[in-house]
Scaffold this motif. Sequence first.
Motif, PDB file in Angstrom:
ATOM      1  N   GLN A  80      41.042  23.390  32.915  1.00 48.74           N
ATOM      2  CA  GLN A  80      40.506  24.734  33.098  1.00 48.74           C
ATOM      3  C   GLN A  80      39.069  24.501  33.092  1.00 48.74           C
ATOM      4  O   GLN A  80      38.327  23.460  32.596  1.00 48.74           O
ATOM      5  CB  GLN A  80      40.922  25.663  31.968  1.00 48.74           C
ATOM      6  N   LYS A 113      50.889  28.709  33.200  1.00 43.13           N
ATOM      7  CA  LYS A 113      50.239  30.151  33.687  1.00 43.13           C
ATOM      8  C   LYS A 113      49.203  29.720  34.906  1.00 43.13           C
ATOM      9  O   LYS A 113      48.834  30.562  35.704  1.00 43.13           O
ATOM     10  CB  LYS A 113      49.758  30.742  32.621  1.00 43.13           C
ATOM     11  N   ASP A 114      48.727  28.585  34.836  1.00 43.33           N
ATOM     12  CA  ASP A 114      47.679  28.118  35.613  1.00 43.33           C
ATOM     13  C   ASP A 114      48.191  27.236  36.835  1.00 43.33           C
ATOM     14  O   ASP A 114      47.485  26.757  37.968  1.00 43.33           O
ATOM     15  CB  ASP A 114      46.617  27.148  35.027  1.00 43.33           C
ATOM     16  N   ILE A 116      49.917  26.251  40.376  1.00 44.26           N
ATOM     17  CA  ILE A 116      49.697  26.427  41.719  1.00 44.26           C
ATOM     18  C   ILE A 116      50.883  25.992  42.547  1.00 44.26           C
ATOM     19  O   ILE A 116      50.857  24.817  42.697  1.00 44.26           O
ATOM     20  CB  ILE A 116      48.126  26.019  42.493  1.00 44.26           C
ATOM     21  N   GLU A 121      50.028  31.803  45.529  1.00 43.80           N
ATOM     22  CA  GLU A 121      48.954  30.981  44.551  1.00 43.80           C
ATOM     23  C   GLU A 121      47.964  29.997  45.215  1.00 43.80           C
ATOM     24  O   GLU A 121      46.902  30.002  45.000  1.00 43.80           O
ATOM     25  CB  GLU A 121      49.820  30.171  43.675  1.00 43.80           C
ATOM     26  N   ASP A 124      45.386  32.297  46.860  1.00 45.80           N
ATOM     27  CA  ASP A 124      44.455  32.808  45.724  1.00 45.80           C
ATOM     28  C   ASP A 124      43.860  32.169  45.410  1.00 45.80           C
ATOM     29  O   ASP A 124      43.182  32.489  44.006  1.00 45.80           O
ATOM     30  CB  ASP A 124      45.293  33.772  45.095  1.00 45.80           C
ATOM     31  N   GLN A 127      40.174  32.561  44.006  1.00 44.74           N
ATOM     32  CA  GLN A 127      39.866  33.751  43.345  1.00 44.74           C
ATOM     33  C   GLN A 127      40.300  33.482  41.993  1.00 44.74           C
ATOM     34  O   GLN A 127      39.663  33.938  41.089  1.00 44.74           O
ATOM     35  CB  GLN A 127      40.431  34.954  43.990  1.00 44.74           C
ATOM     36  N   THR A 128      41.466  32.880  41.929  1.00 46.20           N
ATOM     37  CA  THR A 128      41.883  32.613  40.496  1.00 46.20           C
ATOM     38  C   THR A 128      41.173  31.281  39.759  1.00 46.20           C
ATOM     39  O   THR A 128      41.603  31.302  38.470  1.00 46.20           O
ATOM     40  CB  THR A 128      43.556  32.237  40.547  1.00 46.20           C
ATOM     41  N   ARG A 129      40.679  30.424  40.368  1.00 46.05           N
ATOM     42  CA  ARG A 129      40.133  29.158  39.645  1.00 46.05           C
ATOM     43  C   ARG A 129      38.906  28.842  40.309  1.00 46.05           C
ATOM     44  O   ARG A 129      38.632  27.720  40.860  1.00 46.05           O
ATOM     45  CB  ARG A 129      41.142  28.122  39.925  1.00 46.05           C
TER      46      ARG A 129
END
Length: 186
Positions: A80, A113-114, A116, A121, A124, A127-129
């Motif tokens: 992350q 939860k992370d 893809i 997913e 996005d 936008q999410t990562r």
Amino acid sequence: GYFNDNEGPMDPLLVAEQYQEANGVVEFRETLLGMLKDDEIRPGEAHNALQAYAVEAVITTNQLDTLLDRMEGNWHSVRQCTDLPVARTLAGRQESSFSAQIIYLHGHRSAPKDWIFTRGEYEDLAQTRPVMVTRVQQLLGEYPMLVLGYSLSDPDFHALFRLVHNRLDGCKPQGLCITAGPERPP
């Protein structure tokens, strides 16, 4: 249904999305974890060979196995954005002395939860990562790349490659791609 029998080729990302919608996120994640028994697989020759090269980073979209984490050598796993070196320093974490990063663009087995996996997913991802996507774009712009994989059909790869190409004023990032070809008879 899960399989698109009469409207052309099946879209695996859409199949994943439909399965997740029909069965729930928890069952979807448990099903995926059960499909690949991570503790039963070992790094192979390609993983061992990778250790011999001086690379800036390895970018992977394989979120279900931890083979890269188990390679010998001086590697730093980036799961992350807070795992990136500058973020680690700013967050007051101990700086690690590493020579290369392993960037898990689609998440890591340890953090479902992370992940893809679905069409939504993938669409996005920026936008999410956003920090992870920016880091990958930076690497593609600065360093030659070696793409290893089954095919070049990953939509993230195409979107990132095109974005970097456009930002480099039309200069294509340098690279080499090695994919699996059709099986040949013995």
